[in-house]
Design an enzyme around this catalytic site. Structure first.
Site, PDB file in Angstrom:
ATOM      1  NE  ARG A  36      -1.205   2.533   2.775  1.00  0.00           N
ATOM      2  CZ  ARG A  36      -0.695   3.686   3.201  1.00  0.00           C
ATOM      3  NH1 ARG A  36      -0.635   4.752   2.402  1.00  0.00           N
ATOM      4  NH2 ARG A  36      -0.190   3.781   4.442  1.00  0.00           N
ATOM      5  CG  ASP A  37       3.393   4.282   2.962  1.00  0.00           C
ATOM      6  OD1 ASP A  37       3.133   5.234   2.213  1.00  0.00           O
ATOM      7  OD2 ASP A  37       4.148   4.389   3.939  1.00  0.00           O
ATOM      8  CG  HIS A 228       5.432   4.576   9.015  1.00  0.00           C
ATOM      9  ND1 HIS A 228       4.456   3.769   8.463  1.00  0.00           N
ATOM     10  CD2 HIS A 228       6.000   5.232   7.982  1.00  0.00           C
ATOM     11  CE1 HIS A 228       4.437   3.934   7.152  1.00  0.00           C
ATOM     12  NE2 HIS A 228       5.366   4.819   6.837  1.00  0.00           N
ATOM     13  CG  HIS A 230       9.037   7.820   4.910  1.00  0.00           C
ATOM     14  ND1 HIS A 230       8.629   7.712   3.600  1.00  0.00           N
ATOM     15  CD2 HIS A 230       7.956   7.515   5.667  1.00  0.00           C
ATOM     16  CE1 HIS A 230       7.350   7.354   3.559  1.00  0.00           C
ATOM     17  NE2 HIS A 230       6.921   7.231   4.805  1.00  0.00           N
ATOM     18  CB  CYS A 261       3.904  11.079   0.845  1.00  0.00           C
ATOM     19  SG  CYS A 261       2.295  11.849   1.103  1.00  0.00           S
ATOM     20  CG  ASN A 270       7.725   3.558   3.986  1.00  0.00           C
ATOM     21  OD1 ASN A 270       7.256   4.227   4.889  1.00  0.00           O
ATOM     22  ND2 ASN A 270       7.112   3.409   2.822  1.00  0.00           N
TER      23      ASN A 270
END
Length: 335
Positions: A36-37, A228, A230, A261, A270
């Protein structure tokens, strides 16, 4: 000279913490966000069958939490337009969690038809990013997500919260730790079982992570928080270690270091899942993940995207080592 003595003292303390992590914590929970991300910012559309095969490979490698789809409007994120098809195509493995990202009640109702067990909601940690990403203020975003969370809790579906831009915003600059703690507290009040704190543009350092942790852990406990990171400035693993010192036990990561993003220009991918697993091997922490199979999954999606992997571990090991135990010994420097 005093600085050097202080540095040595702190380094010794950190080493002691690392030993504590490896001897007292049997497992770190890895929350894979690549499908997803990781893919949402890719310009090349990834077909449903490629996404589902990537999810299958991740599950086969031992990953137990795989964020698999998003139910945002295809108008804004075309890459995620096949969320329903992905969720209906997955060959689900018992014991594996397949959460999805939900922006509003409309997306939630669509997702409900896909046999979901967990959703994620995602308020911003800054006003500037909230306006760009959600087209509303932080306060209004929280109100919208509360409607989603209330319905999910009522339906017996788990809710996870994300907070973005926890350490810095591309529009507002540095972010107050107190503001992030407040949003975190509101997400728990909505019924979130866990809140993931995301350094969306990757500007954080171990020092800023420690400051944030002290503030956030004044409103909750470490077992309710995920991290989380990056890796824009190459600080992902050092930031993670700073978080582990506070007892955090859940870490988000993305296969092959995929990510970025659309509303945070300059943000890189990430923290790579391969790099995370190798790092945890070195700490002696149990992951129950086969790094050889994980590397294969990373190469699979990188080959499709026709781009080199962002995982340093994947680049270094490649197909040179076929036995996962050999990698564990190498990471831990054991004979």
């Amino acid at each position: 000279m005093q600085f050097i003595r202080n540095y040595i003292h702190k380094s010794s303390a950190s080493a002691a913490i690392c030993r504590t992590i490896s001897t007292t914590v049997p497992e770190i929970r890895i929350y894979e966000v690549g499908p997803r991300d990781g893919l949402q910012n890719e310009s090349k559309f990834v077909p449903t069958e490629i996404k589902t095969e990537l999810i299958h490979k991740l599950a086969n490698a031992g990953i137990k939490n795989i964020e698999s789809a998003s139910f945002v409007s295809p108008k804004w994120v075309k890459q995620m337009s096949d969320g329903s098809e992905v969720m209906k195509s997955i060959k689900r493995v018992q014991g594996v969690n397949y959460p999805v990202l939900i922006p509003n009640l409309k997306g939630y109702e669509t997702a409900k038809g896909c046999n979901i067990e967990e959703i994620a909601i995602f308020p911003a940690g800054s006003e500037g990013f909230s306006q760009k990403n959600l087209n509303c203020s932080v306060e209004e975003g929280l109100k919208r997500f509360k409607l989603v969370a209330d319905q999910a809790v009522k339906d017996g579906i788990r809710v996870r919260g994300y907070v973005s831009c926890i350490l810095g915003c591309p529009y507002d600059g540095p972010i107050s730790p107190k503001a992030i703690a407040k949003i975190t507290e509101e997400l728990f009040a909505m019924g979130c079982y866990e809140v993931s704190l995301g350094d969306t543009i990757g500007v954080g350092t171990a020092g800023s992570v420690r400051k944030l942790m002290r503030e956030v852990l004044s409103v909750t406990t470490p077992d309710n928080i995920a991290l989380h990171f990056h890796d824009t400035y190459g600080q992902g693993l050092s930031n993670l270690l700073a978080g582990l010192e506070f007892g955090i036990r859940t870490v988000d990561s993305s296969i092959s270091g995929l990510g970025g993003c659309p509303y945070a220009r300059g943000a890189s991918g990430n923290l790579a899942t391969e790099d995370l697993v190798y790092f945890l091997y070195g700490l002696g922490v149990n992951t129950n993940v086969d790094l050889v199979k994980l590397i294969e999954a990373g190469r699979y999606i990188s080959n499709f995207l026709a781009k080199p992997t962002e995982s340093r571990v994947n680049r270094a090991i490649g197909d040179k080592i076929k036995n996962c135990e050999d990698i564990v010994k190498m990471a831990a420097c054991t004979l």
